[in-house]
Design a protein around this motif. Structure first.
Motif, PDB file in Angstrom:
ATOM      1  N   LEU A 130       7.531   9.057 -31.455  1.00 42.08           N
ATOM      2  CA  LEU A 130       6.296   8.261 -31.379  1.00 42.08           C
ATOM      3  C   LEU A 130       6.006   7.677 -29.990  1.00 42.08           C
ATOM      4  O   LEU A 130       4.848   7.639 -29.574  1.00 42.08           O
ATOM      5  CB  LEU A 130       6.312   7.139 -32.435  1.00 42.08           C
ATOM      6  N   PRO A 131       7.049   7.229 -29.230  1.00 38.48           N
ATOM      7  CA  PRO A 131       6.744   6.658 -27.911  1.00 38.48           C
ATOM      8  C   PRO A 131       5.936   7.589 -27.018  1.00 38.48           C
ATOM      9  O   PRO A 131       5.200   7.141 -26.148  1.00 38.48           O
ATOM     10  CB  PRO A 131       8.137   6.408 -27.305  1.00 38.48           C
ATOM     11  N   ALA A 136      -1.104   4.155 -24.752  1.00 38.13           N
ATOM     12  CA  ALA A 136      -0.888   4.103 -23.297  1.00 38.13           C
ATOM     13  C   ALA A 136      -0.316   5.428 -22.797  1.00 38.13           C
ATOM     14  O   ALA A 136      -0.735   5.948 -21.760  1.00 38.13           O
ATOM     15  CB  ALA A 136       0.054   2.950 -22.963  1.00 38.13           C
ATOM     16  N   ALA A 137       0.636   5.998 -23.559  1.00 35.36           N
ATOM     17  CA  ALA A 137       1.247   7.257 -23.127  1.00 35.36           C
ATOM     18  C   ALA A 137       0.189   8.356 -23.067  1.00 35.36           C
ATOM     19  O   ALA A 137       0.138   9.140 -22.119  1.00 35.36           O
ATOM     20  CB  ALA A 137       2.375   7.643 -24.077  1.00 35.36           C
ATOM     21  N   GLY A 245      10.655  13.496 -20.475  1.00 35.25           N
ATOM     22  CA  GLY A 245      11.212  12.414 -19.656  1.00 35.25           C
ATOM     23  C   GLY A 245      10.921  11.065 -20.294  1.00 35.25           C
ATOM     24  O   GLY A 245      11.795  10.196 -20.379  1.00 35.25           O
ATOM     25  N   LYS A 246       9.675  10.903 -20.787  1.00 31.00           N
ATOM     26  CA  LYS A 246       9.307   9.628 -21.413  1.00 31.00           C
ATOM     27  C   LYS A 246      10.163   9.373 -22.646  1.00 31.00           C
ATOM     28  O   LYS A 246      10.593   8.254 -22.912  1.00 31.00           O
ATOM     29  CB  LYS A 246       7.823   9.631 -21.787  1.00 31.00           C
ATOM     30  N   LEU A 382       0.245  14.257 -34.886  1.00 29.50           N
ATOM     31  CA  LEU A 382       0.536  13.319 -33.804  1.00 29.50           C
ATOM     32  C   LEU A 382      -0.346  13.578 -32.593  1.00 29.50           C
ATOM     33  O   LEU A 382      -0.500  12.714 -31.741  1.00 29.50           O
ATOM     34  CB  LEU A 382       2.010  13.456 -33.390  1.00 29.50           C
ATOM     35  N   GLY A 383      -0.907  14.765 -32.515  1.00 30.69           N
ATOM     36  CA  GLY A 383      -1.686  15.121 -31.328  1.00 30.69           C
ATOM     37  C   GLY A 383      -3.184  14.902 -31.491  1.00 30.69           C
ATOM     38  O   GLY A 383      -3.962  15.329 -30.631  1.00 30.69           O
ATOM     39  N   ALA A 384      -3.598  14.210 -32.573  1.00 27.90           N
ATOM     40  CA  ALA A 384      -5.032  14.101 -32.853  1.00 27.90           C
ATOM     41  C   ALA A 384      -5.795  13.469 -31.677  1.00 27.90           C
ATOM     42  O   ALA A 384      -6.842  13.984 -31.263  1.00 27.90           O
ATOM     43  CB  ALA A 384      -5.256  13.295 -34.128  1.00 27.90           C
ATOM     44  N   GLN A 385      -5.262  12.379 -31.145  1.00 24.80           N
ATOM     45  CA  GLN A 385      -6.000  11.693 -30.065  1.00 24.80           C
ATOM     46  C   GLN A 385      -6.049  12.549 -28.807  1.00 24.80           C
ATOM     47  O   GLN A 385      -7.038  12.559 -28.081  1.00 24.80           O
ATOM     48  CB  GLN A 385      -5.377  10.320 -29.747  1.00 24.80           C
ATOM     49  N   LEU A 386      -4.950  13.270 -28.570  1.00 22.01           N
ATOM     50  CA  LEU A 386      -4.909  14.144 -27.396  1.00 22.01           C
ATOM     51  C   LEU A 386      -5.982  15.230 -27.518  1.00 22.01           C
ATOM     52  O   LEU A 386      -6.710  15.534 -26.571  1.00 22.01           O
ATOM     53  CB  LEU A 386      -3.519  14.784 -27.309  1.00 22.01           C
TER      54      LEU A 386
END
Ligand code: HEM
Length: 436
Positions: A130-131, A136-137, A245-246, A382-386
């Motif tokens: 999730l992070p 922000a990510a 990395g994140k 998880l990628g909906a906003q992207l």
């Protein structure tokens, strides 16, 4: 299972997989479907999502499903089909009973991916990643998304009559994910080849061609695995600006293993590429066919977010997902028996006439907030906003720089039963008068 086991397993599974699928289908049709019909209450249908013609243009079949009962059963494919929005959402929410562990596409390929993991383990895995998907990510990728959209729309403008799928709808998500994963520019061509091969693993055909394509998928997965293993060995991911990395930075305690990182990177390729390509292809298809709607957006850019939601509903880049029933599952008067393979038909649900007025009509200002193009429940995308950021950026570029979109000839649509979109589309963009 360890990663090494998984990769070895992939290399040996093509033949047994095909054989198991064939034997399983025949046995269950011969031995079980007659009794099912007598007591389950499901309506028998010949709707076949694996028929290439139906997969390419499924909407007439969906109208047929909606005109019938709540649950359909196709005895030849041995699948149970849910097509109404409320039932498909309830099915996606009932993750304890309708589980994903047998795979969510046609192929029963059970890799240790987030999307094919259930229950407590799924919650843990989802918490780990999730992070990388916080607001922000995701915002941090916006400049790259805007830059890519501007560059690729510019390239299509400069190449009238090009295949917009090759020039824009494939490279846009692919380049973004490659950058997010930290793949250097020099490796991009190879990376693209592997990713394309990988996606084919979602649809295993019981034919010579199907098995060949499965074999090439497996080779693609192996190559990607080797690539990331080398990247991990070299180090340098930690503290880097990449998505991996994140994740490593957030997990200072070392709770994410290299295996998990690899399978996460792999899932992003699988989940994020062709889906977004399909959505962007739908965008070109729609606005070429409906110039007056495109003009409305050109005149009012505030319509862009709503237009993207309606494109998601209308085209449904993921048409359906599979689940397996752990126990009997009740839908109204129908009992779907334990062990059944259940198709949650998202494409049909997004055109449910009980929810969407005139569902086969594209309405730019419909704002269909109830659509489930990104799934529902525990596995919600998880990628909906992207994706929304990508699609909005491309549409903004088009609405700013282009007067008219022309598609030359008939686009070719995919015949994959899960992932639907144009695979070839010759297009010409006419530059907006103000910026000619
Ligand atoms: C138009 C674009 C997209 C569509 C239509 C789409 C659709 C979906 C759907 C329907 C699911 C649910 C799967 C299930 O319930 O079994 C899902 C899950 C997922 N998607 Fe997307 N997706 C898109 C783009 C992306 C992108 C760009 C990414 C990441 C870069 C992504 C990452 C994921 C992940 C990681 C999951 C698994 C979530 C979980 O199992 O908890 N998707 N997507």
């Amino acid at each position: 299972m360890t990663l090494t086991h998984d990769i070895r397993f992939l290399g040996t599974m093509a033949k047994p997989l095909a054989r198991a699928a064939r034997v399983g289908a025949v046995a269950s049709v011969r031995g079980r479907w007659r009794p099912y019909r007598s007591w389950t209450g499901a309506e028998i249908t010949d709707y076949d999502p694996f028929d290439p013609r139906t997969a390419a243009q499924p909407h007439e079949a969906y109208r047929g499903l909606h005109a019938g009962g709540r649950v359909h059963y196709n005895p030849n494919r041995n699948i149970w089909i849910l097509s109404r929005l409320a039932d498909v959402k309830a099915g996606a929410r009932a993750a304890d009973t309708l589980y994903s562990g047998d795979g969510v596409t046609r192929a029963r390929v059970a890799l240790p991916l987030l999307v094919t993991t259930d229950g407590k383990r799924h919650n843990e895995m989802r918490r780990h990643v999730l992070p990388a998907f916080t607001k922000a990510a995701l915002e941090s990728w916006r400049p790259m998304i805007d830059e890519l959209a501007a560059k690729l729309v510019g390239e299509v403008l400069d190449a009238p009559g090009c295949d917009v799928v090759q020039r824009l709808t494939i490279p846009m998500p692919m380049l973004l994910i490659a950058h997010m994963l930290g793949v250097p520019d020099g490796d991009l061509n190879e990376f693209r080849r592997w990713s394309e091969a990988t996606v084919q693993a979602t649809e295993v055909e019981l034919s010579r061609r199907g098995i060949m394509s499965l074999t090439s998928s497996i080779t693609g997965i192996r190559d990607i695995h080797r690539y990331f293993r080398n990247q991990f060995a070299v180090g340098g991911l930690k503290g880097s600006d990449t998505i991996l990395g994140k994740l490593l930075d957030e997990n200072a305690g070392g709770s994410i293993s290299d295996d998990e990182l690899f399978f996460f990177a792999f899932l992003l390729l699988l989940a994020g590429n062709e889906t977004t390509t399909n959505l962007l292809g739908g965008m070109f298809d729609m606005f070429a066919r409906r110039p007056e709607t495109f003009d409305m957006i050109r005149a009012n850019h505030d319509l862009i977010p709503m237009a993207v939601e309606e494109l998601l509903r209308f085209y449904s880049p993921v048409q359906g997902l599979y689940r397996t029933a752990r126990t009997d599952y009740q839908v109204g008067d129908v009992t779907i028996p334990a062990g059944a393979r259940v198709l949650l038909c998202i494409g049909a649900a997004n055109r449910d006439p009980q929810v969407f007025d005139d569902p086969d009509e594209f309405r730019v200002d419909r704002n269909p907030t109830e659509h489930m193009a990104f799934g529902f429940g525990a596995h919600l995308c998880l990628g909906a906003q992207l994706t929304r950021m990508e699609a909005r950026a491309v549409l903004r570029e088009l609405a700013t720089r282009v007067d008219r979109i022309e598609v030359i000839g008939q686009p070719r649509w995919s015949t994959n039963s899960t992932l639907r979109g144009p695979v070839e589309m010759t297009a010409k963009l006419f530059a907006a008068a103000a910026i000619k």
